[in-house]
Design a protein around this motif. Structure first.
Motif, PDB file in Angstrom:
ATOM      1  N   LYS A 104      -5.632  73.598 120.323  1.00  0.00           N
ATOM      2  CA  LYS A 104      -4.697  73.484 119.276  1.00  0.00           C
ATOM      3  C   LYS A 104      -3.206  74.353 119.925  1.00  0.00           C
ATOM      4  CE  LYS A 104      -5.664  73.201 114.478  1.00  0.00           C
ATOM      5  NZ  LYS A 104      -5.729  73.674 113.308  1.00  0.00           N
ATOM      6  N   LEU A 107      -0.954  72.181 122.124  1.00  0.00           N
ATOM      7  CA  LEU A 107       0.089  70.977 121.904  1.00  0.00           C
ATOM      8  C   LEU A 107       0.910  71.643 120.825  1.00  0.00           C
ATOM      9  CD1 LEU A 107      -2.481  68.164 121.108  1.00  0.00           C
ATOM     10  CD2 LEU A 107      -1.128  68.835 123.120  1.00  0.00           C
ATOM     11  N   LYS A 108       0.664  72.825 120.132  1.00  0.00           N
ATOM     12  CA  LYS A 108       1.595  73.218 119.186  1.00  0.00           C
ATOM     13  C   LYS A 108       2.894  73.547 119.775  1.00  0.00           C
ATOM     14  CE  LYS A 108       0.639  75.305 115.104  1.00  0.00           C
ATOM     15  NZ  LYS A 108       0.946  74.066 114.222  1.00  0.00           N
ATOM     16  N   GLU A 111       6.891  70.233 123.843  1.00  0.00           N
ATOM     17  CA  GLU A 111       7.677  69.213 123.299  1.00  0.00           C
ATOM     18  C   GLU A 111       7.679  67.870 123.997  1.00  0.00           C
ATOM     19  OE1 GLU A 111      11.680  70.749 123.838  1.00  0.00           O
ATOM     20  OE2 GLU A 111      11.375  72.647 122.915  1.00  0.00           O
ATOM     21  N   PRO A 142      -3.623  69.506 115.076  1.00  0.00           N
ATOM     22  CA  PRO A 142      -2.245  69.982 114.862  1.00  0.00           C
ATOM     23  C   PRO A 142      -1.478  68.936 114.452  1.00  0.00           C
ATOM     24  CG  PRO A 142      -2.620  70.174 117.078  1.00  0.00           C
ATOM     25  CD  PRO A 142      -3.844  69.837 116.451  1.00  0.00           C
ATOM     26  N   LYS A 143      -0.332  69.183 113.588  1.00  0.00           N
ATOM     27  CA  LYS A 143       0.898  68.341 113.427  1.00  0.00           C
ATOM     28  C   LYS A 143       1.663  68.363 114.420  1.00  0.00           C
ATOM     29  CE  LYS A 143      -0.638  67.147 109.267  1.00  0.00           C
ATOM     30  NZ  LYS A 143      -1.356  65.888 108.897  1.00  0.00           N
ATOM     31  N   LEU A 144       2.190  67.376 114.953  1.00  0.00           N
ATOM     32  CA  LEU A 144       3.084  67.000 116.227  1.00  0.00           C
ATOM     33  C   LEU A 144       4.494  66.522 116.065  1.00  0.00           C
ATOM     34  CD1 LEU A 144       0.152  66.067 118.564  1.00  0.00           C
ATOM     35  CD2 LEU A 144       0.957  68.252 118.255  1.00  0.00           C
ATOM     36  N   LEU A 147       7.226  65.980 119.006  1.00  0.00           N
ATOM     37  CA  LEU A 147       6.574  65.719 120.175  1.00  0.00           C
ATOM     38  C   LEU A 147       6.847  64.447 121.085  1.00  0.00           C
ATOM     39  CD1 LEU A 147       4.566  66.648 122.497  1.00  0.00           C
ATOM     40  CD2 LEU A 147       2.593  65.296 121.174  1.00  0.00           C
ATOM     41  N   LEU A 173      -2.038  60.644 118.700  1.00  0.00           N
ATOM     42  CA  LEU A 173      -0.850  61.439 118.756  1.00  0.00           C
ATOM     43  C   LEU A 173       0.439  60.968 118.093  1.00  0.00           C
ATOM     44  CD1 LEU A 173      -1.051  61.810 122.963  1.00  0.00           C
ATOM     45  CD2 LEU A 173      -1.163  63.742 120.997  1.00  0.00           C
ATOM     46  N   LEU A 176      -0.354  62.041 114.265  1.00  0.00           N
ATOM     47  CA  LEU A 176       0.180  63.470 114.415  1.00  0.00           C
ATOM     48  C   LEU A 176       1.547  63.578 114.191  1.00  0.00           C
ATOM     49  CD1 LEU A 176      -2.793  64.707 116.122  1.00  0.00           C
ATOM     50  CD2 LEU A 176      -2.744  64.838 113.706  1.00  0.00           C
ATOM     51  N   GLY A 178       3.700  62.577 116.879  1.00  0.00           N
ATOM     52  CA  GLY A 178       4.489  62.543 117.925  1.00  0.00           C
ATOM     53  C   GLY A 178       5.126  61.145 118.251  1.00  0.00           C
TER      54      GLY A 178
END
Length: 599
Positions: A104, A107-108, A111, A142-144, A147, A173, A176, A178
């Motif tokens: 997690k 990715l969190k 950017e 995770p929320k992205l 991204l 992606l 989430l 991105g």
């Protein structure tokens, strides 16, 4: 290639330095100069303080970029390394990471993300990516938002679920939060050019994030090998065949060859667990049948001065059916049956219909008028090399590499079929001939550094090849760790591959245990997974003692059956539930104590 005149007046070099550089460059051809350019760029990057990919300190006002890869055999990893190299050269602060090490937090804090991932078999993630894939597809992902990402998938278009893992990551992606900066790109087995184009286009899309314009691009390097080896898929080494020896007895219904190839003067090196890529040629008889059926002139000119027959022999895949070829043929033929089979509602029927059929069967069943040789060849994919697990340790077989090759022959739909590479090696190559090869690194299938660690090796049929290399290497090292081999094949009398060597190592004590399963020697078939269950108590004790487990061979049936047997042993002997057994194996994979080379 003679370079432009170099002097002390048009360069920062002294007169003597300029003269020596000029002399050194005078004998290099274009490809060698290109390699040297990339090599010097790498040295320059190291001198600037970035000795390893992902470790470079960020230059002032640079943009951070993460390149994340999931790789089974090393191809996706090689592309990711190239992407990281190119991005760093443009000024990005690059982090390169395997999905095996990602979570997690990875990715969190990101950017900008580039994902390079292969698909294993017909739709599965590569082993090192399993846990990360499960995380991303689950509720804990995770929320992205914020991204920016791009995905490159590697796969094989002959499979129904082509590049499925890349498709799943791309869609997830976006779900989430991105934002894709480039349309997902799917690569077939001849992936290098497509991968390099994707890298260039993605970095161009991101170039606006840099505080300063990117520098002039350095020379291109080979996506499959990171520009390192002298010999590669594009420039293979012509290895002399020293030995071609049958391994089966006369009454066997199989044909397996032991090949020994010379690496003398090549500079090639390898480690146990690596593979040899063989660049084959198609069967001339099959090529001639196809040309005749299409009513083409074998000498029809193609691009780059080639003629049709030569190109079909060496450049193009002329057997395996892929969906892109079928779609093109359906468009040309306008055959209602073929168009129906390609419809969404006929997916299962198409899967069954494809079994045992080759390109020649489609050409025969659905004739096409009006296309020429150039159009036909453009519909074919490039002839891919075939990879064979290396069956020798270079420590024991200096200047040689050994292969174990199961020759493929069968009959379907009224035609005799041959494996492209295996029939090339068995029928048209003899000792003294030369075979184009290169070394394919496999970082995911390696001996432990600890020579005292016990090994459990599971390799039925030709899957036993790398374990011959493992034992040769351990013998040369004087490794003290115990070694346990599970081998299986059809019949003891005719199919016990390398029997003399295993028994010799067993007598010497190098091979601590040897369990075999010969499926056709009794009424009820017995396989290696059955032997695993029979030895459950001892097997679990080895696992608890820190044993490394290696599995090599068939991905469709054997590998899942062995995996299930390991789960059963862990669950029953360790008192684990189903989830606990899965966690146990997952942790072994994370610790690189459970490695698979399956195909």
């Amino acid at each position: 290639m003679a370079p432009n005149s170099l002097t002390d007046t048009n360069s920062p070099l002294s007169a003597d330095q300029a003269r020596r550089v000029q002399q050194a460059l005078a004998d290099l051809d274009a490809s060698q100069c290109q390699w040297l350019s990339g090599y010097l760029a790498g040295l320059n990057a190291q001198a600037a303080g970035s000795p390893q990919i992902g470790d470079a300190p960020a230059p002032a006002a640079s943009a951070a970029l993460t390149v994340l890869y999931g790789s089974q055999t090393g191809n996706a990893e090689g592309v990711a390394e190239l992407a990281a190299e190119r991005a760093r050269a443009q000024g990005f602060d690059v982090t390169l990471a395997s999905m095996a090490d990602a979570g997690k937090k990875t990715l969190k804090e990101v950017e900008r993300l580039l994902v390079v991932v292969s698909t294993q078999g017909d739709g599965d993630p590569p082993d090192p990516a399993l846990e990360f894939h499960e995380l991303m597809m689950g509720r804990k992902a995770p929320k992205l938002a914020g991204l920016s990402f791009a995905v490159l998938g590697l796969g094989d278009a002959s499979y129904e679920h082509f590049c499925e893992t890349g498709k799943q990551f791309d869609a997830r992606l976006a779900e989430l939060g991105g934002e894709a900066i480039h349309e997902r790109t799917d690569c077939d087995v001849d992936y290098e050019e497509t991968a390099e184009a994707w890298i260039e286009e993605v970095l161009e899309s991101l170039s606006g994030d840099l505080a300063t314009p990117p520098p002039t691009q350095v020379a291109a390097t080979d996506a499959s090998q990171g520009g390192q080896p002298r010999y590669s898929k594009k420039q293979p080494f012509l290895a002399e065949v020293l030995t071609s020896q049958p391994l089966n007895g006369r009454d066997s219904d199989k044909q397996t060859l032991h090949l020994e190839l010379s690496l003398e003067d090549s500079g090639l090196d390898y480690l146990p667990g690596d593979a040899v890529g063989v660049v084959p040629q198609n069967d001339p008889g099959h090529v001639d049948e196809l040309i005749e059926m299409l009513k083409f002139d074998a000498e029809s000119p193609l691009e780059e001065g080639r003629v049709l027959r030569d190109a079909l022999l060496t450049d193009f895949e002329v057997t395996t059916l892929t969906r892109p070829f079928l779609k093109q043929w359906a468009e040309w033929s306008r055959a209602p049956e073929l168009q129906r089979l390609l419809g969404e509602e006929a997916r299962d029927e198409l899967r069954d219909w494809l079994q045992g059929r080759h390109i020649v069967d489609v050409v025969e069943q659905f004739p096409v008028e009006g296309i020429d040789a150039a159009q036909f060849s453009a519909a074919l994919r490039k002839l891919p090399p075939r990879l064979y697990s290396i069956a020798s340790s270079q420590s024991a077989a200096t200047d040689e590499v050994h292969l174990t090759v199961a020759v493929v022959r069968y009959e379907t739909h009224g035609r005799a079929r041959n494996g492209v590479t295996t029939s090339y090696l068995a029928d048209r190559i003899e000792p003294g001939d030369r075979v184009p090869i290169y070394i394919d690194r496999n970082k995911q299938f390696k001996l432990p550094d600890d020579d005292e660690a016990p090994l459990i090796m599971i390799g039925p049929g030709t899957g036993v090849a790398p374990f011959r290399a493992f034992l040769q290497e351990r013998e040369e090292r004087g490794a003290g760790g115990d070694n346990w081999l599970f081998f299986g094949d059809r019949r003891f009398r005719s199919d016990f591959l390398y029997q003399t060597e295993w028994l010799k190592w067993r007598q010497r004590g190098l091979l601590t245990r040897l369990d075999v399963a010969f499926s056709r020697d009794q009424a009820d078939k017995v396989y290696v997974q059955d032997r695993l269950r029979e030895q459950a108590e001892t097997l679990y004790a080895w696992l608890e003692a820190g044993a490394y487990v290696y599995v090599c061979g068939d991905a469709e049936f054997m590998a899942p059956d062995v995996h299930q047997a390991l789960r059963d042993v862990i669950r029953e002997q360790g008192g684990h539930g189903e989830a606990g057994a899965d966690d146990y194996l997952r942790q072994m994979q994370q610790d690189k104590r459970y490695q698979r080379d399956i195909y």
